[in-house]
Write an enzyme that holds these catalytic residues in place. Structure first.
Site, PDB file in Angstrom:
ATOM      1  N   THR A  35       0.871  -1.181   0.000  1.00  0.00           N
ATOM      2  CA  THR A  35       0.000   0.000   0.000  1.00  0.00           C
ATOM      3  C   THR A  35       0.903   1.223   0.000  1.00  0.00           C
ATOM      4  O   THR A  35       1.633   1.450   0.974  1.00  0.00           O
ATOM      5  CB  THR A  35      -0.887   0.032   1.258  1.00  0.00           C
ATOM      6  OG1 THR A  35      -1.653  -1.164   1.306  1.00  0.00           O
ATOM      7  CG2 THR A  35      -1.824   1.228   1.234  1.00  0.00           C
ATOM      8  N   LYS A  37      -7.721   1.519  -3.119  1.00  0.00           N
ATOM      9  CA  LYS A  37      -7.357   1.043  -1.771  1.00  0.00           C
ATOM     10  C   LYS A  37      -7.512   2.168  -0.733  1.00  0.00           C
ATOM     11  O   LYS A  37      -8.117   1.976   0.320  1.00  0.00           O
ATOM     12  CB  LYS A  37      -5.918   0.524  -1.817  1.00  0.00           C
ATOM     13  CG  LYS A  37      -5.245   0.323  -0.491  1.00  0.00           C
ATOM     14  CD  LYS A  37      -5.656  -0.953   0.183  1.00  0.00           C
ATOM     15  CE  LYS A  37      -5.068  -1.024   1.581  1.00  0.00           C
ATOM     16  NZ  LYS A  37      -5.490  -2.201   2.294  1.00  0.00           N
ATOM     17  N   LYS A  58      -1.799   4.769   8.703  1.00  0.00           N
ATOM     18  CA  LYS A  58      -0.972   4.936   7.493  1.00  0.00           C
ATOM     19  C   LYS A  58      -1.879   5.197   6.275  1.00  0.00           C
ATOM     20  O   LYS A  58      -1.644   6.120   5.493  1.00  0.00           O
ATOM     21  CB  LYS A  58      -0.139   3.668   7.262  1.00  0.00           C
ATOM     22  CG  LYS A  58       0.576   3.641   5.920  1.00  0.00           C
ATOM     23  CD  LYS A  58       1.171   2.276   5.587  1.00  0.00           C
ATOM     24  CE  LYS A  58       1.567   2.232   4.117  1.00  0.00           C
ATOM     25  NZ  LYS A  58       2.056   0.947   3.668  1.00  0.00           N
TER      26      LYS A  58
HETATM   27  P1  NAD Z   1       5.831  -6.040   7.317  1.00  0.00           P
HETATM   28  O1  NAD Z   1       6.598  -4.921   7.923  1.00  0.00           O
HETATM   29  O2  NAD Z   1       5.420  -7.199   8.175  1.00  0.00           O
HETATM   30  O3  NAD Z   1       6.662  -6.651   6.081  1.00  0.00           O
HETATM   31  C1  NAD Z   1       7.454  -5.887   5.213  1.00  0.00           C
HETATM   32  C2  NAD Z   1       8.691  -6.705   4.891  1.00  0.00           C
HETATM   33  O4  NAD Z   1       9.464  -5.992   3.928  1.00  0.00           O
HETATM   34  C3  NAD Z   1       9.607  -6.920   6.112  1.00  0.00           C
HETATM   35  O5  NAD Z   1       9.818  -8.314   6.296  1.00  0.00           O
HETATM   36  C4  NAD Z   1      10.894  -6.183   5.747  1.00  0.00           C
HETATM   37  O6  NAD Z   1      12.060  -6.812   6.237  1.00  0.00           O
HETATM   38  C5  NAD Z   1      10.821  -6.224   4.226  1.00  0.00           C
HETATM   39  N1  NAD Z   1      11.650  -5.205   3.573  1.00  0.00           N
HETATM   40  C6  NAD Z   1      11.714  -3.870   3.807  1.00  0.00           C
HETATM   41  N2  NAD Z   1      12.563  -3.281   2.951  1.00  0.00           N
HETATM   42  C7  NAD Z   1      13.037  -4.261   2.144  1.00  0.00           C
HETATM   43  C8  NAD Z   1      13.954  -4.279   1.058  1.00  0.00           C
HETATM   44  N3  NAD Z   1      14.556  -3.162   0.629  1.00  0.00           N
HETATM   45  N4  NAD Z   1      14.227  -5.467   0.467  1.00  0.00           N
HETATM   46  C9  NAD Z   1      13.619  -6.605   0.901  1.00  0.00           C
HETATM   47  N5  NAD Z   1      12.749  -6.650   1.933  1.00  0.00           N
HETATM   48  C10 NAD Z   1      12.457  -5.484   2.537  1.00  0.00           C
HETATM   49  O7  NAD Z   1       4.561  -5.378   6.626  1.00  0.00           O
HETATM   50  P2  NAD Z   1       3.190  -6.114   6.197  1.00  0.00           P
HETATM   51  O8  NAD Z   1       2.212  -6.071   7.318  1.00  0.00           O
HETATM   52  O9  NAD Z   1       3.534  -7.405   5.550  1.00  0.00           O
HETATM   53  O10 NAD Z   1       2.657  -5.075   5.110  1.00  0.00           O
HETATM   54  C11 NAD Z   1       3.205  -4.993   3.810  1.00  0.00           C
HETATM   55  C12 NAD Z   1       2.364  -4.037   2.992  1.00  0.00           C
HETATM   56  O11 NAD Z   1       1.022  -4.519   2.938  1.00  0.00           O
HETATM   57  C13 NAD Z   1       2.300  -2.617   3.579  1.00  0.00           C
HETATM   58  O12 NAD Z   1       2.370  -1.705   2.514  1.00  0.00           O
HETATM   59  C14 NAD Z   1       0.953  -2.586   4.281  1.00  0.00           C
HETATM   60  O13 NAD Z   1       0.409  -1.281   4.348  1.00  0.00           O
HETATM   61  C15 NAD Z   1       0.129  -3.490   3.372  1.00  0.00           C
HETATM   62  N6  NAD Z   1      -1.011  -4.143   4.029  1.00  0.00           N
HETATM   63  C16 NAD Z   1      -0.852  -4.735   5.256  1.00  0.00           C
HETATM   64  C17 NAD Z   1      -1.950  -5.367   5.837  1.00  0.00           C
HETATM   65  C18 NAD Z   1      -1.813  -6.035   7.186  1.00  0.00           C
HETATM   66  O14 NAD Z   1      -2.849  -6.390   7.774  1.00  0.00           O
HETATM   67  N7  NAD Z   1      -0.610  -6.255   7.694  1.00  0.00           N
HETATM   68  C19 NAD Z   1      -3.193  -5.395   5.181  1.00  0.00           C
HETATM   69  C20 NAD Z   1      -3.303  -4.808   3.914  1.00  0.00           C
HETATM   70  C21 NAD Z   1      -2.201  -4.191   3.342  1.00  0.00           C
END
Ligand code: NAD
Length: 291
Positions: A93, A168, A243
């Site tokens: 997102t 979204k 966010k």
């Molecule tokens: P998270 O922080 O659990 O996972 C993100 C991952 O990205 C981490 O494991 C981190 O180490 C990795 N990362 C960061 N920079 C990196 C790079 N340069 N190279 C490789 N890996 C890298 O976050 P999440 O909860 O999985 O959310 C991910 C996305 O999905 C976000 O944009 C969030 O807004 C969206 N989202 C989350 C949810 C939810 O319920 N968690 C629901 C809908 C959408």
């Protein structure tokens, strides 16, 4: 079977990459976190030492990263190394402007890009029941749909690049505002002497009905099982809702859209997060409103 690079194996990406591997794809995975990478390996993905190594020879690259800055940085590394016509699917997102900018940059490098943010939380990511909102050309959507359908139950074409993110954040602004309004309505009904279950029984079949009430009721013991029934643990964290509300506010400012309810919801969720409740499910804001 498609060879797919998956970058970002966190709460959401971990389950999504596992579902691609389960569907029989050859998944090359990368995350900065060794623990996340180890979990992806256990789920059937092949771990890579870098994003570029994961992307080497991939027909498609899926990213699931925290924010626009991360997507921009990963794309800057990857784009110069990609084979022509590689499909880039960003499921993170992020703000609409960055989504459009990275897609344009991908197209300049001969790749094809779509933004494909998701609705549904960690449970849906693990279960493969996410909803994807996709921005990109018709041809890019057709290619992306074949991959996304192995991670979700609905894949919807929103329009050109950036419109997936637009859908979204507009959707989540609506969700944030209706959740606050639903909490307020329960609290007012309570003050007026109405039992929460009775108010639910009436409002859920009357004009006040919304998803926040009937699918995600913020009052414990009322409606289906929701985070309210687990002391607001799990579900969709307040900091993630905040966010999305901030992304909506920035988009509203950019476009001159007047969104006073979205702005108020952002202000209230900011207060709730500032009170140390950012990790609680967003329906837990009823506790703050209760005082
Ligand atoms: P998270 O922080 O659990 O996972 C993100 C991952 O990205 C981490 O494991 C981190 O180490 C990795 N990362 C960061 N920079 C990196 C790079 N340069 N190279 C490789 N890996 C890298 O976050 P999440 O909860 O999985 O959310 C991910 C996305 O999905 C976000 O944009 C969030 O807004 C969206 N989202 C989350 C949810 C939810 O319920 N968690 C629901 C809908 C959408």
């Amino acid at each position: 079977m498609t060879r797919i690079a998956f970058i970002g194996l966190g709460n959401m990406g971990g389950g999504m990459a596992a579902n691609l591997a389960k569907a029989g794809h050859d998944v090359r995975a990368f995350d900065l976190s060794p623990e996340a990478l180890a979990r992806a390996k256990a789920a059937g993905c092949l771990p890579a030492a870098s994003a570029t190594e994961a992307a080497d020879g991939a027909e498609a690259i899926v990213t699931m990263l925290p924010a626009g800055t991360h997507v921009e940085a990963v794309y800057a590394d990857l784009l110069p190394t990609l084979a022509p016509a590689t499909l880039l699917i960003d499921c993170s997102t992020i703000d609409v402007a960055t989504a459009k900018r990275v897609a344009e940059s991908a197209h300049t490098h001969g790749a094809t890009a779509v933004d494909a943010p998701v609705s549904g939380g960690i449970g849906a990511a693990n279960a493969g029941t996410l909803t994807f909102m996709v921005g990109g050309s018709d041809a890019a959507f057709e290619r992306a749909e074949r991959i996304l359908s192995d991670m979700g139950r609905a894949v919807i074409h929103a329009g050109a690049n950036g419109t997936g993110q637009a859908a979204k954040i507009a959707n989540n602004m609506l969700l944030g505002a209706t959740m606050v309004a639903t909490c307020e309505a329960f609290l007012l009904a309570e003050k007026l002497g109405l039992d929460a279950q009775t108010f639910y029984d009436i409002s859920s079949v009357a004009s006040g009905q919304s998803w926040s009430m009937t699918s995600y009721c913020p009052v414990p013991g009322v409606g289906p099982d929701t985070p309210a029934d687990h002391d607001y643990q799990g579900g969709f964290a307040t900091m993630l809702m905040l966010k999305d509300l901030k992304l909506a506010a920035a988009a509203a400012a950019d476009t001159g859209a007047d969104t006073p309810m979205g702005a108020k919801a952002a202000e209230l969720y900011q207060r709730f997060a500032d009170a140390g409740q950012g990790g609680l499910d967003f329906s837990g804001i009823i506790k703050m409103l209760r005082g």
